[in-house]
Design a protein around this motif. Structure first.
Motif, PDB file in Angstrom:
ATOM      1  N   LEU A   1      50.223  24.005-148.180  1.00 45.88           N
ATOM      2  CA  LEU A   1      50.470  24.221-149.606  1.00 45.88           C
ATOM      3  C   LEU A   1      51.948  24.311-149.935  1.00 45.88           C
ATOM      4  N   THR A   2      52.718  24.910-149.031  1.00 40.55           N
ATOM      5  CA  THR A   2      54.097  25.222-149.389  1.00 40.55           C
ATOM      6  C   THR A   2      55.114  24.431-148.589  1.00 40.55           C
ATOM      7  N   GLY A   3      54.699  23.852-147.483  1.00 38.85           N
ATOM      8  CA  GLY A   3      55.620  23.054-146.689  1.00 38.85           C
ATOM      9  C   GLY A   3      56.622  23.864-145.911  1.00 38.85           C
ATOM     10  N   SER A   4      56.375  25.159-145.732  1.00 37.48           N
ATOM     11  CA  SER A   4      57.328  25.969-144.989  1.00 37.48           C
ATOM     12  C   SER A   4      56.618  27.149-144.365  1.00 37.48           C
ATOM     13  N   LEU A   5      57.250  27.714-143.344  1.00 36.51           N
ATOM     14  CA  LEU A   5      56.711  28.938-142.767  1.00 36.51           C
ATOM     15  C   LEU A   5      57.658  30.108-142.967  1.00 36.51           C
TER      16      LEU A   5
ATOM     17  N   VAL B   1      54.907  29.649-153.767  1.00 36.47           N
ATOM     18  CA  VAL B   1      53.519  30.017-153.995  1.00 36.47           C
ATOM     19  C   VAL B   1      53.298  30.430-155.453  1.00 36.47           C
ATOM     20  N   GLY B   2      54.392  30.811-156.090  1.00 33.82           N
ATOM     21  CA  GLY B   2      54.283  31.301-157.464  1.00 33.82           C
ATOM     22  C   GLY B   2      53.714  30.277-158.417  1.00 33.82           C
ATOM     23  N   CYS B   3      54.060  28.994-158.212  1.00 28.28           N
ATOM     24  CA  CYS B   3      53.590  27.981-159.145  1.00 28.28           C
ATOM     25  C   CYS B   3      52.247  27.384-158.741  1.00 28.28           C
ATOM     26  N   LEU B   4      51.610  28.011-157.748  1.00 30.46           N
ATOM     27  CA  LEU B   4      50.333  27.452-157.303  1.00 30.46           C
ATOM     28  C   LEU B   4      49.144  28.047-158.040  1.00 30.46           C
ATOM     29  N   ASP B   5      49.349  29.215-158.653  1.00 33.71           N
ATOM     30  CA  ASP B   5      48.245  29.960-159.257  1.00 33.71           C
ATOM     31  C   ASP B   5      47.140  30.217-158.225  1.00 33.71           C
ATOM     32  N   ALA B   6      45.938  30.340-158.722  1.00 36.98           N
ATOM     33  CA  ALA B   6      44.853  30.665-157.805  1.00 36.98           C
ATOM     34  C   ALA B   6      44.115  29.410-157.372  1.00 36.98           C
ATOM     35  N   GLN B   7      44.818  28.537-156.705  1.00 35.26           N
ATOM     36  CA  GLN B   7      44.141  27.358-156.167  1.00 35.26           C
ATOM     37  C   GLN B   7      43.104  27.770-155.137  1.00 35.26           C
TER      38      GLN B   7
ATOM     39  N   SER C   1      53.753  37.040-155.767  1.00 31.94           N
ATOM     40  CA  SER C   1      53.604  36.451-157.104  1.00 31.94           C
ATOM     41  C   SER C   1      52.157  36.120-157.442  1.00 31.94           C
ATOM     42  N   VAL C   2      51.293  36.070-156.445  1.00 31.69           N
ATOM     43  CA  VAL C   2      49.881  35.831-156.758  1.00 31.69           C
ATOM     44  C   VAL C   2      49.078  37.113-156.558  1.00 31.69           C
ATOM     45  N   TYR C   3      49.783  38.233-156.742  1.00 32.16           N
ATOM     46  CA  TYR C   3      49.166  39.535-156.487  1.00 32.16           C
ATOM     47  C   TYR C   3      47.873  39.715-157.264  1.00 32.16           C
ATOM     48  N   SER C   4      47.979  39.653-158.597  1.00 31.08           N
ATOM     49  CA  SER C   4      46.780  39.969-159.372  1.00 31.08           C
ATOM     50  C   SER C   4      45.798  38.802-159.362  1.00 31.08           C
TER      51      SER C   4
END
Lengths: 497, 490
Positions: free
Chosen positions: B183-187, B196-202, B266-269
């Protein structure tokens, strides 16, 4: 910090703990317990006199002897102390009962040292609770007062002690679970970053929607300790199984923590919800009053009779507080004092009788007036105080409560006041039944004729309590003015009455 | 390559140095001086722990292109763990000096230090590769430690169970990581956090997080990933059990918080709040309910530690500085309270071999001091004031509710609070058996060894002082509020 007199209510018991730890014989233990409680009693009498002097000299402010020491700076938790007339009355009550309780457990066995250690730890909790005005510290002391009960009942109790001790502890701690959530909620929703009761009450900033949620939790949390129906079931079992001094302290002081907390935290901080939701608790406490009295009528164990009578009388305390007017609340505080003293007297006497006859069943005893006249007369006096004979404390308190309650004209209040009034009659029934059967009837057991009357330490204990009961009954004005100074200060401006 | 980067890893390097000294001593010294090994390790480790406190006022440093980070907060959590390890070392001394241990004394210390090194890496890692190395390094040697009582069947069974779950959970964890990478291309934690912030709840993110949480959940023994716990705790030697229950759990909890709050803050809630919500309720309740019926003390503490893990998670769910500080404080207090209990269990087991709660009846009569320490530990675990457990519970609840108006969180805390009553019941059962029983005690009066007593004194002092002395919590909270890690969290 040590220039504040209130801090010594915690410091003296801590020193007593140390003294007890170092004691090597029964004589040492007794010396430490009695000296310490005498110091506490002396301190509380001095506090009473000094407080009245300050008020007479025109001291302002809801609380006097204020002290603030930061504890957990990050959360703004402080060790805040301060007292008003109500707290002083409660402190006085606690120290009297601690002293008489020490006398009543003169011959405690086994493990006397441990017994007093736990008893004093309990008193630290009680005194700490009454002097604190910071929600966190108050709650901490509240729990400190609860847990020693488990061991005190479990080790030194009688009957089904393990069951009762566990039931009592779990129910009271269950109450305090609700309380803890409610306190955290109050802290956050008041939005003041302060745990200080006076600040929160002054700002009155808890949103009304939250008050609907937090008030019942706080009231139930303290109400469990105040033996409110249907959370009273720990009380008969707990009192019946506890050793004498513990029954005295528990019924006399600890149950007052409940009433005091309901008033000081639930109603004082959330007046809006108190007004809106009082009817629910009015119904529950009304049931406690009558149900407790009826249950006492059918018991045969002396301690159960008295425990149910405590449910009834403590129910009356909460009932009066919920009337939300000055007269009834004054009555409630008077009732706390009165019930504390007279129930301690009852339990002390029952302990002494049980120590001689080894039974508490009223069917197996009779004619004690002939066998142990001193104890029997004391028992009659306690009974008369309980059923409200003028000149003793019960009359003053109940009279004030019912006068105050009748001032509320709402239908529900009227109906429940009338129902609660019936408890006076029922009280007379169960008290007179015991007095008639136990003290005046024929001697049931030949062996009882050989029993002796009270020893000097037992006399000291009972006479002290009787003097106090009579003092409230004969000079109600003094105590009333002590409590009124509090209400006139500024508490009721906040509640809006 | 700039070798000065290694200077950032002072604590790890010092730990490795201790490990080497212990290893060389154990290998090359003559047999008759080998009994001094436990003393040497303990002293070295004590010195190391003391020196570690100096690092708490350092500043944030990173090394190896940001894979490794150290800061005052991280130094603090490592110090907290060190204190716990030190107590474990002291408490295990008399067991290690016994005859049965003579041939494998060294291995215990070596394996223990290596696992601690792995935990350090887990805490300091800011890249998932390093994190996984740490995780493996902390898990696999532990399996060997669990199997230490090689003549006991239970010990073998426990080791196999632990080994299999550790491997299995690592696999699940890495499965989750591969999705995160997809998803993010990095570790790197930082890169993940920002993308991850712009991914929402995929859905894929939810699956990825579920795998990650499950992987660490095994380590923390959160319900429903807890099934190994009781058997392993019971089968392992008591010294290992105590290490496993506090140190391993504490480090995993902190690392878990860093992952959730830092990478996925950023996807806490949207994603993980409700996952954790369910896990906490399950963990606390199931742990408590199973603990009710245990008779074996180690099994009993296993279930109690499962429910305690649920309370620790309450510090994460608030996703704020107070929660983080409360979590660290909770771990600190939990270390002291649990080790006090294990200290007593171990002392009794070493002398008499008794491990059942029913054997503890009327312990107060025969061994008043042991009973007293055990009672303090139970009260502290149950959260009774004035002992430290009360404060840590109160702060973790306060932390969970800090800055929230969500009724759901209030309900969660209420459930946790009601569970404290259930837990009080079983903690009181221990007290009941030690104090209320009137039958003759089974365990005879004995004198604990010097090391045992020192360990118990330290734990008792901690249980009493950690809460009442506000310095500890205040300084942890101040550190957390000033930390760079926190800025990333909030």
């Amino acid at each position: 910090m040590f220039s504040n007199p209130l801090i010594y209510f915690v410091v003296i018991p801590v020193i007593m703990l140390l003294g007890l730890y170092l004691s090597r014989s029964m004589a040492h233990i007794r010396t430490v317990a009695v000296t310490g409680s005498l110091c506490l009693l002396g301190l509380s009498i001095w506090l009473l006199v000094d407080y009245l002097g300050l008020r007479a000299a025109g001291a302002e402010g809801a609380m006097l002897y204020r002290g603030d020491w930061t504890w957990f700076s990050a959360l703004n938790i402080k060790l805040s102390v301060g007292v008003d007339g109500i707290s002083i009355a409660m402190i006085l009550l606690s120290s009297i009962i601690l002293l008489t309780g020490s006398f009543a457990s003169w011959k405690i066995n086994p493990l006397p040292k441990e017994f007093f250690l736990w008893l004093i730890l309990l008193s630290i909790g009680v005194f700490g609770f009454f002097i604190s005005i910071d929600l966190f510290t108050m709650f901490m002391f509240y729990e400190v007062a609860l847990i020693p009960m488990y061991l005190l009942i479990g080790i030194w109790g009688t009957g089904r002690k393990e069951y009762s001790a566990m039931k009592l502890t779990l129910m009271l701690m269950g109450g305090s679970a609700f309380l803890m959530l409610s306190l955290i909620g109050i802290y956050y929703n008041a939005g003041l970053d302060s745990w200080n009761i006076l600040d929160i009450a002054q700002a009155d900033s808890i949103p009304h929607s939250w008050q609907y949620f937090l008030f019942p939790m706080a009231f139930v949390g303290f109400g469990v300790l105040g033996a409110m129906f249907p959370f009273h079931t720990w009380s008969p079992d707990g009192h019946a199984c506890a050793p004498t001094a513990v029954s005295m302290l528990h019924a006399g002081v600890l149950m007052k923590l409940g009433g005091y907390g309901c008033f000081r935290v639930a109603i004082y901080l959330m007046p809006f919800a108190a007004n809106e939701l009082a009817w629910i608790f009015l119904i529950l406490t009304g049931i406690s009053v009558v149900y407790g009295a009826f249950s006492a009528c059918v018991q045969t164990d002396l301690k159960y009779i008295n425990a149910y009578s405590s449910v009834s009388h403590c129910g009356l305390v909460l009932f009066a507080i919920l009337m939300l007017n000055t007269t009834a609340m004054t009555g409630a505080i008077m009732q706390m004092l009165s019930h504390g003293l007279m129930t301690a007297l009852f339990f002390a006497l029952i302990g002494m009788i049980y120590g001689r006859t080894h039974t508490r069943d009223i069917r197996e005893m009779g004619g004690l007036m002939k066998i142990m006249p001193f104890l029997a007369v004391c028992y009659v006096i306690a009974g008369m105080a309980s059923l409200g004979l003028p000149g003793l404390s019960g009359f003053v308190a109940e009279m004030t409560i019912f006068v105050g309650s009748f001032q509320e004209t709402a239908l529900l209040n009227r109906v429940f006041t009338i129902i609660a009034c019936c408890s006076i009659v029922i009280t007379a029934v169960y008290i007179l039944r015991v007095v008639g059967k136990l003290l005046l009837g024929p001697v049931q057991n030949e062996h009882h004729l050989e029993l002796t009357d009270a020893t000097w330490w037992e006399r000291t204990s009972t006479v002290t309590l009787i003097i106090c009961v009579a003092a409230i009954g004969c000079f109600p004005n003094f105590f009333e003015s002590l409590i009124r100074t509090t209400f006139s200060a500024d508490i009721f401006k906040v509640i809006g009455m | 390559m700039d070798y000065s980067q290694f200077l950032a890893m002072k604590q790890e390097i010092a730990l490795l140095a201790i490990f080497l000294i212990v290893f060389l001593y154990d290998t090359f010294m003559p047999k008759k001086v080998l009994t001094g090994l436990s003393g040497i390790t303990t002293i070295l480790f004590a010195a190391f722990t003391l020196a570690g406190f100096g690092l708490m006022c350092g500043h944030t440093e990173s090394a190896f292109a940001g894979m490794y980070v150290t800061s005052p907060v991280i130094a603090t959590i490592k110090n907290i763990l060190n204190v716990g390890v030190l107590i474990v070392l002291i408490q295990s001394a008399s067991w290690n000096n016994s005859e049965t241990q003579s041939t494998r004394r060294g291995e215990f210390y070596e394996l223990l230090l290596v696992t601690l090194f792995g935990m350090y890496l887990m805490i300091s890692a800011r890249h998932f590769l390093l994190f996984v190395i740490g995780l493996e390094c902390a898990s696999l040697p532990l399996a060997a430690m669990v199997a230490f009582d090689k003549h006991k069947y239970e010990s073998h069974e426990a080791a196999v169970k632990y080994m299999l779950t550790a491997v299995f959970s690592s696999a699940i964890f890495m499965m989750g990581l591969s999705y995160v990478y997809l998803l993010t291309g990095s570790l790197y934690f930082d890169t993940i956090a920002s993308s991850v912030g712009c991914l929402d709840a995929q859905p894929l993110l939810i699956v990825a997080l579920a795998f990650v949480i499950a992987g660490v959940g095994f380590k923390l023994s959160l319900v429903p990933f807890h099934l190994w716990t009781a058997d392993v705790y019971q089968g392992a030697p008591t010294a290992v059990t105590s290490y496993l229950s506090v140190i391993s759990k504490g480090s995993a909890a902190f690392a878990f918080m860093v992952i959730l709050a830092h990478c996925f803050g950023s996807v806490y809630s949207a994603v993980w709040e409700w996952m954790l919500y369910g896990l906490i309720i399950l963990t606390i309740t199931v742990g408590n309910l199973f603990a009710l019926r245990q008779n074996n003390m180690k099994r009993f503490l296993a279930f109690s530690s499962i429910s305690q893990a649920g309370y620790i998670m309450l510090g994460i769910i608030g996703n704020n500085a107070m929660g983080m500080a409360s979590l660290m404080f909770y771990i600190l207090v939990y270390i002291f309270s649990n080790l006090a209990a294990f200290g007593v269990i171990q002392a009794i087991e070493n002398k008499t071999g008794k491990l059942d709660m029913s054997d503890y009846r009327n312990l107060y009569k025969s061994n008043p001091h042991l009973a007293f320490v055990m009672m303090l530990a139970m009260f502290s675990l149950a959260g009774i004031p004035p002992f430290a457990g009360f404060f840590s519970k109160f702060f973790i609840f306060t932390g969970a509710l800090s800055g929230t108006t969500s009724v759901a969180l209030y309900v969660l805390v209420l459930i946790a609070l009601i569970n404290t009553i259930i837990s009080l019941y079983y903690y009181l059962m221990v007290v009941k058996s030690m104090f209320l029983s009137t039958e003759d005690p089974i365990i005879e009066t004995f004198r604990s060894s010097c090391a045992d007593r020192i360990g118990m004194w330290i734990c008792t002092a901690g249980v009493i002082a950690l809460g009442l002395v506000s310095y500890f919590y205040n300084s942890i909270l101040t550190l957390c509020q000033n930390s760079g890690l926190l800025n990333a969290i909030v």
